[in-house]
Write a protein that holds these residues in place. Structure first.
Motif, PDB file in Angstrom:
ATOM      1  N   ARG A  36       0.843  -1.206   0.000  1.00 32.36           N
ATOM      2  CA  ARG A  36       0.000   0.000   0.000  1.00 32.36           C
ATOM      3  C   ARG A  36       0.877   1.255   0.000  1.00 32.36           C
ATOM      4  N   GLY A  37       1.956   1.242   0.786  1.00 28.04           N
ATOM      5  CA  GLY A  37       2.889   2.370   0.788  1.00 28.04           C
ATOM      6  C   GLY A  37       3.515   2.586  -0.575  1.00 28.04           C
ATOM      7  N   LEU A  38       3.876   1.494  -1.232  1.00 27.77           N
ATOM      8  CA  LEU A  38       4.437   1.576  -2.575  1.00 27.77           C
ATOM      9  C   LEU A  38       3.427   2.178  -3.559  1.00 27.77           C
ATOM     10  N   GLN A  39       2.169   1.771  -3.424  1.00 28.68           N
ATOM     11  CA  GLN A  39       1.123   2.317  -4.288  1.00 28.68           C
ATOM     12  C   GLN A  39       0.962   3.820  -4.066  1.00 28.68           C
ATOM     13  N   VAL A  40       1.002   4.253  -2.815  1.00 30.18           N
ATOM     14  CA  VAL A  40       0.865   5.677  -2.516  1.00 30.18           C
ATOM     15  C   VAL A  40       2.049   6.448  -3.097  1.00 30.18           C
ATOM     16  N   LEU A  41       3.263   5.909  -2.928  1.00 31.20           N
ATOM     17  CA  LEU A  41       4.445   6.579  -3.487  1.00 31.20           C
ATOM     18  C   LEU A  41       4.366   6.688  -5.006  1.00 31.20           C
ATOM     19  N   LEU A  42       3.971   5.615  -5.657  1.00 33.11           N
ATOM     20  CA  LEU A  42       3.833   5.647  -7.118  1.00 33.11           C
ATOM     21  C   LEU A  42       2.719   6.597  -7.549  1.00 33.11           C
ATOM     22  N   LEU A  44       1.781   9.274  -5.957  1.00 34.48           N
ATOM     23  CA  LEU A  44       2.332  10.625  -5.807  1.00 34.48           C
ATOM     24  C   LEU A  44       3.294  10.950  -6.938  1.00 34.48           C
ATOM     25  N   PHE A  45       4.134   9.987  -7.294  1.00 35.24           N
ATOM     26  CA  PHE A  45       5.086  10.227  -8.386  1.00 35.24           C
ATOM     27  C   PHE A  45       4.352  10.510  -9.689  1.00 35.24           C
TER      28      PHE A  45
END
Length: 154
Positions: A36-42, A44-45
């Motif tokens: 989920r953190g990875l999804q949020v970072l992506l 945002l990117f």
């Protein structure tokens, strides 16, 4: 006769850092949080670093699309697709499809970087494909739910 408690020692696998039994849930929970953190970072990117410059016609983005011969229409289209993918990465039923669509967009970006832009930034789309593929695979269970929702609409 009273029973004396038998001391419990860790199993060899537990001593080696491998946690058995209950750990499957804790490990699964940590994996879900990391994903989920990875999804949020992506998201945002793709939403801020990638789509926003295209959607506000930042000079660097406009120059790149002019070099491609795609002009502002191509720039706004790609920006809108990236923003839609960023938002969809955060919606559970759309996560897998969004990751696949953004992955396809990154394949196109890689091809453009290699063929038109002299390959200077060709590694960026390749790097982004890896976590997008992971998300698409890990969230693939949502695809059946999405299909079910689409069939209900007919």
């Amino acid at each position: 006769m009273s029973e004396t408690p038998v001391p419990v020692t860790a199993a060899p696998s537990a001593r080696a850092g491998v946690v058995v039994a209950e750990s499957a849930t804790a490990r699964g929970r940590r994996a879900r949080i990391a994903l989920r953190g990875l999804q949020v970072l992506l998201a945002l990117f793709f939403g801020i670093a990638s789509a926003l410059p295209k959607l506000i016609a930042h000079p660097s983005a406009a120059e790149s699309f002019d070099k491609l011969g795609w002009g502002s229409a191509g720039m706004y289209t790609i920006g809108a697709l990236e923003l839609a993918g960023a938002v969809a990465l955060l919606i559970p039923v759309l996560q897998s499809v969004a990751a696949m669509a953004l992955g396809a967009l990154m394949v196109g970006a890689f091809v453009v970087q290699i063929t038109v832009m002299s390959g200077q930034y060709a590694a960026t789309p390749l790097i982004l494909i890896v976590p997008l593929a992971l998300i698409a695979w890990a969230r693939r269970g949502h695809n059946a739910e999405l299909l079910r929702l689409l069939r209900l609409r007919r």
